[in-house]
Design a protein around this motif. Structure first.
Motif, PDB file in Angstrom:
ATOM      1  N   ASN A 148       0.897  -1.158   0.000  1.00 38.46           N
ATOM      2  CA  ASN A 148       0.000   0.000   0.000  1.00 38.46           C
ATOM      3  C   ASN A 148       0.932   1.204   0.000  1.00 38.46           C
ATOM      4  OD1 ASN A 148      -1.807   2.024   0.448  1.00 38.46           O
ATOM      5  ND2 ASN A 148      -2.408   1.356   2.513  1.00 38.46           N
ATOM      6  N   GLY A 149       1.061   1.846  -1.152  1.00 42.54           N
ATOM      7  CA  GLY A 149       2.109   2.854  -1.274  1.00 42.54           C
ATOM      8  C   GLY A 149       3.455   2.154  -1.198  1.00 42.54           C
ATOM      9  N   THR A 150       4.249   2.510  -0.187  1.00 42.24           N
ATOM     10  CA  THR A 150       5.543   1.838  -0.028  1.00 42.24           C
ATOM     11  C   THR A 150       5.516   0.882   1.161  1.00 42.24           C
ATOM     12  OG1 THR A 150       6.282   3.669   1.348  1.00 42.24           O
ATOM     13  CG2 THR A 150       6.866   3.753  -1.003  1.00 42.24           C
ATOM     14  N   LYS A 151       4.361   0.762   1.811  1.00 38.76           N
ATOM     15  CA  LYS A 151       4.270  -0.062   3.022  1.00 38.76           C
ATOM     16  C   LYS A 151       3.844  -1.488   2.675  1.00 38.76           C
ATOM     17  CE  LYS A 151       1.571   0.435   6.618  1.00 38.76           C
ATOM     18  NZ  LYS A 151       0.347   1.109   7.054  1.00 38.76           N
ATOM     19  N   ILE A 152       4.541  -2.480   3.257  1.00 38.60           N
ATOM     20  CA  ILE A 152       4.171  -3.883   3.027  1.00 38.60           C
ATOM     21  C   ILE A 152       2.900  -4.201   3.817  1.00 38.60           C
ATOM     22  CG2 ILE A 152       4.865  -6.269   3.459  1.00 38.60           C
ATOM     23  CD1 ILE A 152       7.743  -5.444   2.880  1.00 38.60           C
ATOM     24  N   VAL A 153       1.949  -4.825   3.126  1.00 42.24           N
ATOM     25  CA  VAL A 153       0.682  -5.198   3.760  1.00 42.24           C
ATOM     26  C   VAL A 153       0.631  -6.717   3.858  1.00 42.24           C
ATOM     27  CG1 VAL A 153      -1.815  -4.834   3.699  1.00 42.24           C
ATOM     28  CG2 VAL A 153      -0.318  -3.333   2.391  1.00 42.24           C
ATOM     29  N   LYS A 154       0.267  -7.248   5.039  1.00 44.28           N
ATOM     30  CA  LYS A 154       0.243  -8.710   5.232  1.00 44.28           C
ATOM     31  C   LYS A 154      -1.167  -9.262   5.399  1.00 44.28           C
ATOM     32  CE  LYS A 154       3.763 -10.616   6.110  1.00 44.28           C
ATOM     33  NZ  LYS A 154       4.713 -11.218   5.146  1.00 44.28           N
ATOM     34  N   THR A 155      -2.104  -8.424   5.777  1.00 41.67           N
ATOM     35  CA  THR A 155      -3.454  -8.931   6.075  1.00 41.67           C
ATOM     36  C   THR A 155      -4.513  -7.999   5.493  1.00 41.67           C
ATOM     37  OG1 THR A 155      -3.529  -7.680   8.146  1.00 41.67           O
ATOM     38  CG2 THR A 155      -2.752  -9.950   8.293  1.00 41.67           C
ATOM     39  N   VAL A 156      -5.719  -8.521   5.368  1.00 36.35           N
ATOM     40  CA  VAL A 156      -6.863  -7.668   5.059  1.00 36.35           C
ATOM     41  C   VAL A 156      -7.969  -7.974   6.058  1.00 36.35           C
ATOM     42  CG1 VAL A 156      -6.539  -7.280   2.588  1.00 36.35           C
ATOM     43  CG2 VAL A 156      -7.724  -9.329   3.340  1.00 36.35           C
ATOM     44  N   THR A 157      -8.711  -6.959   6.416  1.00 39.61           N
ATOM     45  CA  THR A 157      -9.839  -7.147   7.316  1.00 39.61           C
ATOM     46  C   THR A 157     -11.109  -6.959   6.511  1.00 39.61           C
ATOM     47  OG1 THR A 157      -8.549  -6.417   9.198  1.00 39.61           O
ATOM     48  CG2 THR A 157     -10.940  -6.276   9.421  1.00 39.61           C
ATOM     49  N   ILE A 158     -11.970  -7.948   6.577  1.00 42.37           N
ATOM     50  CA  ILE A 158     -13.201  -7.847   5.789  1.00 42.37           C
ATOM     51  C   ILE A 158     -14.419  -7.937   6.709  1.00 42.37           C
ATOM     52  CG2 ILE A 158     -12.058  -8.949   3.815  1.00 42.37           C
ATOM     53  CD1 ILE A 158     -14.177 -11.296   4.380  1.00 42.37           C
ATOM     54  N   ASP A 159     -15.516  -7.449   6.189  1.00 40.98           N
ATOM     55  CA  ASP A 159     -16.801  -7.583   6.860  1.00 40.98           C
ATOM     56  C   ASP A 159     -17.180  -9.062   6.804  1.00 40.98           C
ATOM     57  OD1 ASP A 159     -19.357  -7.407   7.812  1.00 40.98           O
ATOM     58  OD2 ASP A 159     -20.155  -6.289   6.094  1.00 40.98           O
ATOM     59  N   TYR A 160     -17.404  -9.681   7.979  1.00 40.06           N
ATOM     60  CA  TYR A 160     -17.710 -11.108   7.993  1.00 40.06           C
ATOM     61  C   TYR A 160     -19.204 -11.363   7.828  1.00 40.06           C
ATOM     62  CZ  TYR A 160     -18.231 -15.859   9.805  1.00 40.06           C
ATOM     63  OH  TYR A 160     -18.570 -17.180   9.965  1.00 40.06           O
TER      64      TYR A 160
END
Ligand SMILES: *[C@@H]1O[C@H](CO)[C@@H](O)[C@H](O)[C@H]1NC(C)=O
Ligand SMILES: *[C@@H]1O[C@H](CO)[C@@H](O)[C@H](O)[C@H]1NC(C)=O
Ligand SMILES: CC(=O)N[C@H]1CO[C@H](CO)[C@@H](O)[C@@H]1O
Length: 352
Positions: free
Chosen positions: A201-213
């Motif tokens: 995300n931009g220059t930041k490493i993203v490891k997870t996503v949060t979704i509406d369950y």
């Protein structure tokens, strides 16, 4: 006279039906491998496999090397995880696709907006939401359609944790958590990828996503990276990634673990050339071998319940390469903190 008490003992030993008797015990490591599964004595498996509830063939035929666990099956070099599948086809990558048709605004925003549309892959109505195969009510057979499915289909029962065909099931690489689903490289998360395979995300490493369950709670799922092997060998990995590597003779080693929750982890090794064979080895952090999968003519798989903060090494050892350089994909798929229970036993399960 001897047969009767024996029969009683056996029927007592397996009292749970498809959807009962769930256990969450991680004090002992339980392991299945392609070897242990294909050598199973079906009479020891509990819940019992009723051939009348297995569509198509007698159950043991689905364990043959010419069936779904072999090279011709969906985990093999001709299946969707191989270089014939969408992971090798640039058309499936949303960034390429959208890149070609030149959308006027930020692609990431459009893809992320699409996630909240009805039934979209990362919405509550998608495969990771409350109606999907990993929903508590579905996976544990508490509500329909999961309930009826597992009560009436014993092949489906064995797709769950520690089942005979679990590597093909909802917590394995072909399920919604895997590389072909919304969390993977062709998924709907919309993140771009750096040269190592990290999502950005931009220059930041993203490891997870949060979704509406389900409209009132969220779930946080790990993204499924497609790493460069030279990079993957140098970092501590989580339990949600694939790596592709070329090998000559030496072994490849990957370090995983240290996650803050218990889960069931499925390792699958797909040779990209049909004649090549490998051994897949799991070691603890001190180098002790915990499990080894090297069954002739099968795709190598290991499934294990991993206690939180456990560190493991995965070793890929070439057994036979038809050309000078072999190439494989290793898929590591954790069940996440949301699916941790199991209730299958049998002599396909070894313990450590
Ligand atoms: C968990 O499994 C271990 C080893 O098999 C056993 O000693 C222990 O009693 C079990 N714990 C529970 C709560 O069942
Ligand atoms: C990306 O990072 C920005 C700035 O930290 C944040 O506001 C935004 O929510 C992030 N987007 C996603 C999709 O993670
Ligand atoms: C493997 C496992 O946890 N099996 C359990 C399934 O449920 C029955 C009770 O119905 C338990 O006795 C088993 O230990």
């Amino acid at each position: 006279m001897i047969i009767i008490p024996l029969f009683i003992v056996i029927s007592h030993a397996c009292s749970n039906s498809a959807n009962t008797g769930w256990s969450n015990n991680y004090s002992k490591m339980l392991i299945t491998t392609a070897n242990s599964i294909t050598n199973v004595d079906l009479n020891t498996v509990c819940p019992k496999i009723d051939p009348a509830k297995v569509p198509g063939l007698p159950p043991y035929q689905y364990l043959s090397s010419s069936s779904c666990l072999g090279y011709l099956g969906p985990l093999g070099p001709y299946g969707p995880l191989s270089s014939l599948g969408p992971l090798s086809n640039p058309f499936w990558y949303p960034s390429n696709y959208f890149g070609q048709i030149q959308l006027p605004t930020n692609i990431q925003q459009i893809i992320q907006w699409s996630q909240i549309q009805y039934g979209a892959p990362m919405s509550k109505d998608g495969p990771l939401g409350y109606k999907g195969p990993l929903a508590t009510t579905q996976y544990y057979g508490q509500q329909d359609p999961g309930k009826t499915l597992f009560e009436s289909n014993d092949f489906a029962v064995q797709l769950r944790a520690f089942g005979l065909w679990s590597a093909l099931g909802p917590i394995g690489p072909l399920g919604p958590l895997g590389p072909l689903g919304p969390l993977g490289p062709i998924g709907d998360h919309g993140y771009s990828v750096d040269l190592n395979g990290n999502y950005l995300n931009g220059t930041k490493i993203v490891k997870t996503v949060t979704i509406d369950y389900d409209g009132s709670s969220t779930r946080t799922y790990p993204l499924y990276e497609f790493y460069q092997s030279s990079y993957a060998k140098t970092i501590q990995l989580d339990t949600s990634f694939l790596v592709e590597s070329d090998v000559c003779q030496g072994d490849d080693a990957y370090q995983i673990g240290g996650l803050p929750f218990n889960q069931i982890v499925t390792f699958v090794l797909t040779p990209l050339l049909a004649l090549d064979s490998y051994s897949l080895i799991l070691q603890d952090q001190f180098g002790k071998v915990l499990a080894q999968s090297n069954a002739d003519n099968y795709i190598q798989t290991i499934q294990v319940n991993v206690k939180m903060n456990t560190k493991l090494s995965v070793i890929v050892h070439p057994i036979f390469l038809s050309t000078t350089i072999g190439s494989y994909r290793l898929f590591v798929t954790g069940s996440t903190q949301y699916i941790t229970q199991y209730n299958i036993s049998g002599n396909q399960i070894q313990s450590n």
